[in-house]
Design an enzyme around this catalytic site. Structure first.
Site, PDB file in Angstrom:
ATOM      1  N   GLU A 149      -9.179   1.688   8.991  1.00 37.73           N
ATOM      2  CA  GLU A 149      -9.510   1.561   7.562  1.00 37.73           C
ATOM      3  C   GLU A 149      -9.522   0.082   7.190  1.00 37.73           C
ATOM      4  OE1 GLU A 149      -9.989   1.651   3.563  1.00 37.73           O
ATOM      5  OE2 GLU A 149      -8.153   0.795   4.363  1.00 37.73           O
ATOM      6  N   LEU A 207       0.855  -1.178   0.000  1.00 38.60           N
ATOM      7  CA  LEU A 207       0.000   0.000   0.000  1.00 38.60           C
ATOM      8  C   LEU A 207       0.898   1.236   0.000  1.00 38.60           C
ATOM      9  CD1 LEU A 207      -2.642  -1.259   2.570  1.00 38.60           C
ATOM     10  CD2 LEU A 207      -2.928  -1.028   0.085  1.00 38.60           C
TER      11      LEU A 207
END
Ligand SMILES: NC(=O)c1ccc[n+]([C@@H]2O[C@H](COP(=O)([O-])OP(=O)(O)OC[C@H]3O[C@@H](n4cnc5c(N)ncnc54)[C@H](OP(=O)(O)O)[C@@H]3O)[C@@H](O)[C@H]2O)c1
Length: 189
Positions: A33, A23
């Site tokens: 998240e 990511l």
């Protein structure tokens, strides 16, 4: 038969979703998240069924080995090269339509929602496939260097929903990173 298809992605302002197989904000973790991702993708609407996650080979290998397969979900990996599912994956498909056929035929009695979880070309396949689609987008407001990108969400084909049950609408902040959850739905039925 055309079923509702879901996609889920966390995206930087330049639509970047990844960098060097991780990511973009790696090694920073966005735990809340991630919880949102897990809750949305893991929660079936029907008792005794499981949701399906469909992902490309690189996304599969971007998941830490100890977390593969994603639990409580049927994991389908796409590859044109592999001849057997990578260790831990439940199913392998040679293209997106074959993955959907697998869900609707072989897995029909135990599969509930379908979630496309990346990467780039899978999101494109999803956005362009017929039927109704929902895109669960985490808009990360900080920019990070990226080498992998989300295709544009066409304003002619998708509308931003004002709210969605179970998805917080207020601005989120974690580890100095701000983001908000958005849900888009395709106009086509
Ligand atoms: N921010 C987010 O929410 C998010 C979500 C997911 C991933 N990511 C990031 O994105 C990156 C990985 O995404 P990516 O776009 O580079 O790769 P990817 O789509 O995960 O994987 C690409 C590979 O998947 C296979 N594939 C893809 N589309 C296919 C199709 N239609 N039919 C058959 N096989 C297909 C091919 O495998 P073969 O080469 O084996 O044929 C292809 O090389 C990583 O950095 C990851 O961390 C971010």
């Amino acid at each position: 038969m055309s079923r509702l298809l879901n996609g889920i992605v966390a995206v930087c302002p330049d639509r970047g979703i990844g960098r060097r197989g991780e990511l973009p904000w790696h090694p920073v973790r966005l735990a809340n998240e991630f919880k949102h991702f897990r809750r949305m993708t893991s929660t079936p609407s029907v008792k005794d069924k499981q949701n399906v996650v469909i992902m490309g080979r690189r996304t599969w290998f971007s998941i830490p080995e100890k977390n593969r397969p994603l639990n409580n979900r049927i994991n389908i990996v796409l590859s044109r090269v592999l001849r057997a599912p990578p260790a831990g994956a439940h199913h392998l498909a040679p293209d997106f339509n074959s993955a959907l056929k697998l869900v609707d035929v072989d897995l029909a009695d135990r599969a509930d929602q379908v979630w496309v979880i990346g990467g780039s070309s899978l999101y494109k396949d999803l956005m362009e496939s017929p039927g109704t689609k929902r895109l669960f987008v985490t808009q990360i407001l900080n920019q990070f260097d990226c080498d992998t990108f989300l295709p544009e969400i066409s304003a002619a084909r998708y509308r931003l929903l004002p709210q969605f049950p179970g998805v917080p609408s207020e601005l989120q902040t974690e580890n100095g990173i701000q983001y908000r959850f958005e849900v888009y739905e395709s106009f086509e039925q």
